[in-house]
Design a protein around this motif. Sequence first.
Motif, PDB file in Angstrom:
ATOM      1  N   CYS A   1       0.853  -1.246   0.023  1.00  0.00           N
ATOM      2  CA  CYS A   1       0.230  -0.214   0.117  1.00  0.00           C
ATOM      3  C   CYS A   1       0.859   1.136   0.025  1.00  0.00           C
ATOM      4  CB  CYS A   1      -1.035   0.065   1.181  1.00  0.00           C
ATOM      5  SG  CYS A   1      -2.305  -1.237   1.398  1.00  0.00           S
ATOM      6  N   GLY A   2       0.466   2.160  -0.590  1.00  0.00           N
ATOM      7  CA  GLY A   2       1.011   3.549  -0.774  1.00  0.00           C
ATOM      8  C   GLY A   2       0.563   4.413   0.574  1.00  0.00           C
ATOM      9  N   VAL A   3       1.577   5.083   1.033  1.00  0.00           N
ATOM     10  CA  VAL A   3       1.412   5.823   2.458  1.00  0.00           C
ATOM     11  C   VAL A   3       1.716   7.225   2.199  1.00  0.00           C
ATOM     12  CG1 VAL A   3       2.104   5.951   4.798  1.00  0.00           C
ATOM     13  CG2 VAL A   3       1.492   3.703   3.870  1.00  0.00           C
ATOM     14  N   LEU A   4       1.042   8.175   2.719  1.00  0.00           N
ATOM     15  CA  LEU A   4       1.463   9.410   2.803  1.00  0.00           C
ATOM     16  C   LEU A   4       1.880   9.657   4.200  1.00  0.00           C
ATOM     17  CD1 LEU A   4      -1.141  11.371   0.398  1.00  0.00           C
ATOM     18  CD2 LEU A   4       1.327  10.848  -0.143  1.00  0.00           C
ATOM     19  N   ALA A   5       3.195  10.185   4.301  1.00  0.00           N
ATOM     20  CA  ALA A   5       3.660  10.239   5.852  1.00  0.00           C
ATOM     21  C   ALA A   5       3.677  12.025   5.850  1.00  0.00           C
ATOM     22  CB  ALA A   5       4.794   9.555   5.901  1.00  0.00           C
ATOM     23  N   LYS A   6       3.205  12.377   6.679  1.00  0.00           N
ATOM     24  CA  LYS A   6       3.022  13.995   7.295  1.00  0.00           C
ATOM     25  C   LYS A   6       3.820  14.426   8.362  1.00  0.00           C
ATOM     26  CE  LYS A   6       0.168  17.787   7.253  1.00  0.00           C
ATOM     27  NZ  LYS A   6      -1.308  18.507   7.251  1.00  0.00           N
ATOM     28  N   VAL A   7       4.812  15.013   8.125  1.00  0.00           N
ATOM     29  CA  VAL A   7       5.606  15.505   9.434  1.00  0.00           C
ATOM     30  C   VAL A   7       5.399  16.928   9.463  1.00  0.00           C
ATOM     31  CG1 VAL A   7       8.104  15.739   9.984  1.00  0.00           C
ATOM     32  CG2 VAL A   7       7.542  13.938   8.433  1.00  0.00           C
TER      33      VAL A   7
ATOM     34  N   ARG B   1      -1.523   8.305   6.268  1.00  0.00           N
ATOM     35  CA  ARG B   1      -2.749   8.131   5.698  1.00  0.00           C
ATOM     36  C   ARG B   1      -2.445   7.414   4.404  1.00  0.00           C
ATOM     37  NH1 ARG B   1      -4.670  12.143   1.607  1.00  0.00           N
ATOM     38  NH2 ARG B   1      -2.949  13.754   1.413  1.00  0.00           N
ATOM     39  N   GLY B   2      -3.473   6.646   3.754  1.00  0.00           N
ATOM     40  CA  GLY B   2      -3.192   6.048   2.736  1.00  0.00           C
ATOM     41  C   GLY B   2      -3.242   7.046   1.546  1.00  0.00           C
ATOM     42  N   ASP B   3      -2.236   6.710   0.520  1.00  0.00           N
ATOM     43  CA  ASP B   3      -1.989   7.326  -0.581  1.00  0.00           C
ATOM     44  C   ASP B   3      -3.252   7.238  -1.748  1.00  0.00           C
ATOM     45  OD1 ASP B   3      -1.158   8.772  -3.051  1.00  0.00           O
ATOM     46  OD2 ASP B   3       0.758   7.683  -2.925  1.00  0.00           O
ATOM     47  N   PRO B   4      -3.982   8.135  -1.923  1.00  0.00           N
ATOM     48  CA  PRO B   4      -5.287   7.920  -2.723  1.00  0.00           C
ATOM     49  C   PRO B   4      -4.932   7.681  -4.097  1.00  0.00           C
ATOM     50  CG  PRO B   4      -5.023  10.248  -2.274  1.00  0.00           C
ATOM     51  CD  PRO B   4      -4.007   9.401  -1.600  1.00  0.00           C
ATOM     52  N   ASP B   5      -3.558   8.127  -4.671  1.00  0.00           N
ATOM     53  CA  ASP B   5      -3.090   7.730  -5.971  1.00  0.00           C
ATOM     54  C   ASP B   5      -2.086   6.445  -6.104  1.00  0.00           C
ATOM     55  OD1 ASP B   5      -4.254  10.427  -6.763  1.00  0.00           O
ATOM     56  OD2 ASP B   5      -2.326  11.386  -6.222  1.00  0.00           O
ATOM     57  N   HIS B   6      -2.091   5.783  -5.325  1.00  0.00           N
ATOM     58  CA  HIS B   6      -1.162   4.361  -5.287  1.00  0.00           C
ATOM     59  C   HIS B   6      -2.054   3.526  -5.690  1.00  0.00           C
ATOM     60  CE1 HIS B   6       1.380   1.188  -4.557  1.00  0.00           C
ATOM     61  NE2 HIS B   6       2.440   2.088  -4.341  1.00  0.00           N
ATOM     62  N   PRO B   7      -1.880   2.850  -6.950  1.00  0.00           N
ATOM     63  CA  PRO B   7      -2.641   1.882  -7.317  1.00  0.00           C
ATOM     64  C   PRO B   7      -2.915   0.385  -6.691  1.00  0.00           C
ATOM     65  CG  PRO B   7      -0.503   1.747  -8.669  1.00  0.00           C
ATOM     66  CD  PRO B   7      -0.549   3.140  -7.641  1.00  0.00           C
ATOM     67  N   ALA B   8      -1.982   0.161  -5.533  1.00  0.00           N
ATOM     68  CA  ALA B   8      -2.360  -0.685  -4.715  1.00  0.00           C
ATOM     69  C   ALA B   8      -3.525  -0.794  -3.927  1.00  0.00           C
ATOM     70  CB  ALA B   8      -1.219  -1.327  -4.113  1.00  0.00           C
ATOM     71  N   ASN B   9      -3.751   0.473  -3.433  1.00  0.00           N
ATOM     72  CA  ASN B   9      -4.626   0.611  -2.253  1.00  0.00           C
ATOM     73  C   ASN B   9      -5.548   1.822  -2.568  1.00  0.00           C
ATOM     74  OD1 ASN B   9      -2.153   2.086  -1.887  1.00  0.00           O
ATOM     75  ND2 ASN B   9      -3.006   2.687   0.361  1.00  0.00           N
ATOM     76  N   PHE B  10      -5.345   2.865  -3.412  1.00  0.00           N
ATOM     77  CA  PHE B  10      -6.268   3.650  -3.654  1.00  0.00           C
ATOM     78  C   PHE B  10      -6.586   4.455  -2.315  1.00  0.00           C
ATOM     79  CE2 PHE B  10      -6.835   1.065  -7.349  1.00  0.00           C
ATOM     80  CZ  PHE B  10      -6.354   1.822  -8.280  1.00  0.00           C
ATOM     81  N   GLY B  11      -5.786   4.783  -1.515  1.00  0.00           N
ATOM     82  CA  GLY B  11      -5.867   5.458  -0.289  1.00  0.00           C
ATOM     83  C   GLY B  11      -6.268   4.712   0.867  1.00  0.00           C
ATOM     84  N   ARG B  12      -6.695   3.427   0.926  1.00  0.00           N
ATOM     85  CA  ARG B  12      -7.029   2.517   1.983  1.00  0.00           C
ATOM     86  C   ARG B  12      -5.609   2.133   2.603  1.00  0.00           C
ATOM     87  NH1 ARG B  12     -12.000   0.592   3.023  1.00  0.00           N
ATOM     88  NH2 ARG B  12     -13.635   0.820   1.427  1.00  0.00           N
ATOM     89  N   LEU B  13      -5.888   1.899   4.119  1.00  0.00           N
ATOM     90  CA  LEU B  13      -4.821   1.386   4.936  1.00  0.00           C
ATOM     91  C   LEU B  13      -5.632   0.363   5.830  1.00  0.00           C
ATOM     92  CD1 LEU B  13      -2.584   4.225   5.847  1.00  0.00           C
ATOM     93  CD2 LEU B  13      -2.104   2.331   4.086  1.00  0.00           C
TER      94      LEU B  13
END
Length: 904
Positions: free
Chosen positions: A20-26, A35-47
């Motif tokens: 899954c793609g992840v967006l890590a905010k610092v 949070r999940g990366d909505p643009d990653h094709p494996a998970n489309f934002g879900r975690l």
Amino acid sequence: MEIDEAREVRTTCPYCGVGCGVLAKVAADGQVSVRGDPDHPANFGRLCSKGSALAETIDLDGRLLYPEIHDRRAGWDEALDLVASTFSQTIAEHGPDAVAFYVSGQLLTEDYYVANKLMKGFVGSANIDTNSRLCMASSVAGHRRAFGSDTVPGTYEDLELADLIVLVGSNLAWCHPVLYQRIVAAREKRPEMKIVLVDPRRTMTADIADMHLAIAPDGDVALFTGLLAYLGQHNALDRAYITAHTTGFGQALFAASALDLASVAAATGLTEDELGRFYSLFAATSKTVTVYSQGVNQSSSGTDKVNAIINCHLATGRVGRPGAGPFSVTGQPNAMGGREVGGMANMLAAHMEIENPEHRKRVQRFWTAPAIAERPGLKAVEMFQAVADGRIKALWIMATNPVDSMPDADAVEAAIKACPFVVVSDVLARTDTVRHAHIRLPAAAWGEKDGTVTNSERRISRQRAFLDLPGEARPDWQIVAEVGKRMGFGEAFSHATPSEVFAEHAALSGFENDGARDFDIGAYAGVDAEGYEELAPFQWPAPGPVQAGRQPEEGGQAGHRPSSIRFFADGNFYTPDRKARFITIRPTVETRTSPDYPLILNTGRIRDHWHTMTRTGKSPRLSQHIAEPFVEIHPADAQRFGIGDADIVRVSSPRGDVLVRALVTARQRQGSLFAPMHWTDQFSAKGRLDALTAPLIDPVSGQPALKHVAARIEKFAAKAFGFAVMRQRPAPDTASYWAVAKCRGGWRVELAFGDDDIDWAGFAGALFGTPPGAAEMLAYHDRDAGQHRIAAFDGDHLSGALFVAPGPVAVSRGWAAEQLTADHANRRGRLAIVAGRPGGVDVDRGAIVCSCFGVGANQIAQAVRGGCASVEAIGAALHAGTNCGSCRAEIRVIVDAQILQAAE
């Protein structure tokens, strides 16, 4: 990294093979959220729940921050010089096979590549193997037997396009929740989609199944061999595909036809009616995906199981077409990347074969290596047996914890303790394996390291750093490269950045390839630092330009590059004749139980924990759902052995025993037990489950049979039970049974005692870390009833609370843990803690069901009584089940129970 303002970094989750793609905010103050990366094709934002809690796992508590030699702090130069000189001396005196690397699917591809290059090309031994051997080696072996290469034909999109999904030995709802939710969403759009679950247990995945086949352990070979015979008998074959693209069909079908339906029923424990319904559904549904995982792979017949499944797909031409194919889902984030670089003892880099002299010459030529391993090395189980008998004298363990995760774990621990030289590269300073290392090397953790991982659908994604390296920690690839330099191989290990390692890996994949091999990412051979930083997720193959003038290798054909991201729809496999091989399989039934060990133990994972808890054990959220080791047992077996729900029980095998909590449930198959493998000596008194499992392996893949262990169970004669919460981590070593877990504000611990003649006040003080007189104590004692409750306060804060009873303690765990962060200035209110229940308007959430939002069973039941009559209504009211969705099945159980209770 100095932080002036908030920033968000695209990276990839470090847990399972979904990738899954992840967006890590610092934030500007350094706080991290994910949070999940909505643009990653494996998970489309879900975690899933684990991915959602990643920010809780990145603290420095327990980190290994500098090198250590024999328990003393050392500098990097001293440590690396000692590693290099000891390995070199051992090789000089005993040969290259006297050293070994045991690595991990937690490594990034760049780490894996450098380690494999050093061992196979410069040490000259193939003694490098990985903990991925324990989870998907049988898939590799099955793919190579059938396809001529370790190729997963399909993509995640096929799960949404299929009309039938067969889940075999895969508790997708708990182990790959994001894929599970993709399937759930697809079926909501297409209700005609059918799902069959093949699993001895009625897991939470059964919630979406139209049919659950509660198969006998290791009955899968018979099930799918019988299916092949059925397909032949009912004219459900794709004979054009078989003729054009396969070999060996006649022999495979002839062997399968020896099984009649009655024989399959006897071998699988299923009824002939169940078999007939499943077989007819499979035969009639052209768009079928068979998803399989550890229930298939972790078996002494795992490779045959894989090939029995593949045989059925080849026979029906359901390979590599949209919505059709066999699909292996991997357990670790980079199990696939490890396979790509040859991180297993029986593989070369870039999916080349160690048995093939042309492949060996090619890799050696590309690396300009002084030597190349000429034969497969020792696979994981064999490797530690070689450590035990002295053949391996120097061992380097990277990013894994074999003292807990290997079968026959006590023997593995003894082998490591006796090994003359053990190096461990790890993130934590104290694990059950690290404690036995002569040299400890601090490695970078998720969030600190840069590289790539490959998920189960062959998609390569970047893991990016968003945190500074703490202390003196270094990336694994750099640590290995520095040792390579010190062993005299400087030029070959002169990489300055992970992008250079990746570029070399990509170049090797395309080197003298031209379509002759499946793994080819030659298009990225020229990637520079900027391109690597911006690298977007992509699936292989991604070949570079065809190399003009090069002849295909013997038996190969140039120019057969796949026309789509799926493989094999039009044949062109990677065997010498470019045809897939049917594997002739004759099922055998093996009985491992005996009068002394009458039950079958199945091991596995639970929803919110991961491997040996070195990461998830840091998260309070992830310990809310299940906080202690347990064993599932069927009610009939519980009655037979005199076991009640929540009793402490001893589960034993011929190799060892554990103490765990009993969970009596009809979801378990009668005659079988299930227990999770996560607990270690760091979190429990006696919960190392793999001390029970045998070093029994699949003869082809070398994968251990962790799902089928002869065992027995008996009630532990506990005279007192306890539960406690406290602000500091406890050391309850005087208890016969204990299991600690992180909670907000501190720790919680489950306890059981073989003796009840205990000074409970003194025990509580030691548990809380409060010497006599150092805290205000409130206590309730009913010695005749065996009830004791003790609370200690430091000013307005609770230091700890202990609850003791002659049976399993009934206090609300969640409510008690919440008192650690509550204000207790109201002294009268403190009495509620000693009473063990909320007072006033406080609400007891009950056992946590939804870890993502901290929603408990009592809250869900109350919402049902208030009118929420569905899982969706509960989600709208409480948010429970609306993130990863892995708790939806449990929510449905509570909803149904409340509605049934109201109707009575």
